[in-house]
Scaffold this motif. Structure first.
Motif, PDB file in Angstrom:
ATOM      1  N   ILE A   4       5.718  28.172 -25.033  1.00 34.60           N
ATOM      2  CA  ILE A   4       4.266  28.347 -25.159  1.00 34.60           C
ATOM      3  C   ILE A   4       3.922  28.866 -26.547  1.00 34.60           C
ATOM      4  CG2 ILE A   4       2.274  29.678 -24.348  1.00 34.60           C
ATOM      5  CD1 ILE A   4       3.647  29.612 -21.530  1.00 34.60           C
ATOM      6  N   SER A  41      -5.659  30.784 -19.657  1.00 37.73           N
ATOM      7  CA  SER A  41      -5.694  32.091 -20.311  1.00 37.73           C
ATOM      8  C   SER A  41      -6.481  33.143 -19.530  1.00 37.73           C
ATOM      9  CB  SER A  41      -6.267  31.959 -21.727  1.00 37.73           C
ATOM     10  OG  SER A  41      -7.629  31.577 -21.678  1.00 37.73           O
ATOM     11  N   LEU A  88      -6.774  25.000 -20.986  1.00 41.80           N
ATOM     12  CA  LEU A  88      -6.417  26.158 -21.807  1.00 41.80           C
ATOM     13  C   LEU A  88      -7.243  27.384 -21.424  1.00 41.80           C
ATOM     14  CD1 LEU A  88      -5.908  24.525 -25.300  1.00 41.80           C
ATOM     15  CD2 LEU A  88      -4.153  25.637 -23.893  1.00 41.80           C
ATOM     16  N   LEU A  99       1.727  26.743 -29.385  1.00 38.70           N
ATOM     17  CA  LEU A  99       0.433  27.238 -29.861  1.00 38.70           C
ATOM     18  C   LEU A  99       0.461  27.636 -31.329  1.00 38.70           C
ATOM     19  CD1 LEU A  99      -0.703  29.286 -26.737  1.00 38.70           C
ATOM     20  CD2 LEU A  99      -1.418  27.000 -27.438  1.00 38.70           C
ATOM     21  N   SER A 100       1.489  28.348 -31.748  1.00 37.71           N
ATOM     22  CA  SER A 100       1.542  28.762 -33.156  1.00 37.71           C
ATOM     23  C   SER A 100       1.725  27.544 -34.066  1.00 37.71           C
ATOM     24  CB  SER A 100       2.633  29.808 -33.391  1.00 37.71           C
ATOM     25  OG  SER A 100       3.906  29.300 -33.076  1.00 37.71           O
ATOM     26  N   LEU A 104      -1.683  25.879 -34.431  1.00 40.60           N
ATOM     27  CA  LEU A 104      -2.532  26.673 -35.322  1.00 40.60           C
ATOM     28  C   LEU A 104      -2.142  26.466 -36.779  1.00 40.60           C
ATOM     29  CD1 LEU A 104      -2.713  29.965 -33.241  1.00 40.60           C
ATOM     30  CD2 LEU A 104      -4.579  28.347 -33.630  1.00 40.60           C
TER      31      LEU A 104
END
Length: 81
Positions: free
Chosen positions: A57, A37, A33, A61-62, A65
């Motif tokens: 993606i 990034s 990760l 990721l959301s 989270l």
């Protein structure tokens, strides 16, 4: 003042690979990760990612989270508010 850091990838000298143990799997995820990034890599990939790639993606990721952070944690650790 810088609010983000990627020190793990700079200091890690262990095994990078998946499937050996839960500990090395987590190290590898963090390593990937942080490498992913990187600003230069993102500048290159942003021109090549399809709409579907970007959506996948973002959704991954959301979703992670939302599942793993409370709202205050999201604001503190992700948004850095």
């Amino acid at each position: 003042m810088t609010t983000h850091s990627h020190q793990f990838v700079e200091k890690f000298d262990g095994f990078v690979g998946f499937g050996l143990s839960a500990e090395s799997d987590m190290d590898t995820v963090i390593y990937y990760l942080q490498k992913f990034s990187d600003d230069q890599l993102m500048a290159l990939l942003r021109k090549r990612l399809t709409d579907e790639d970007r959506e996948a993606i973002f959704d991954l990721l959301s979703g992670l989270l939302r599942r793993h952070l409370s709202e205050p944690e999201y604001h503190r650790y992700f948004l850095k508010e």
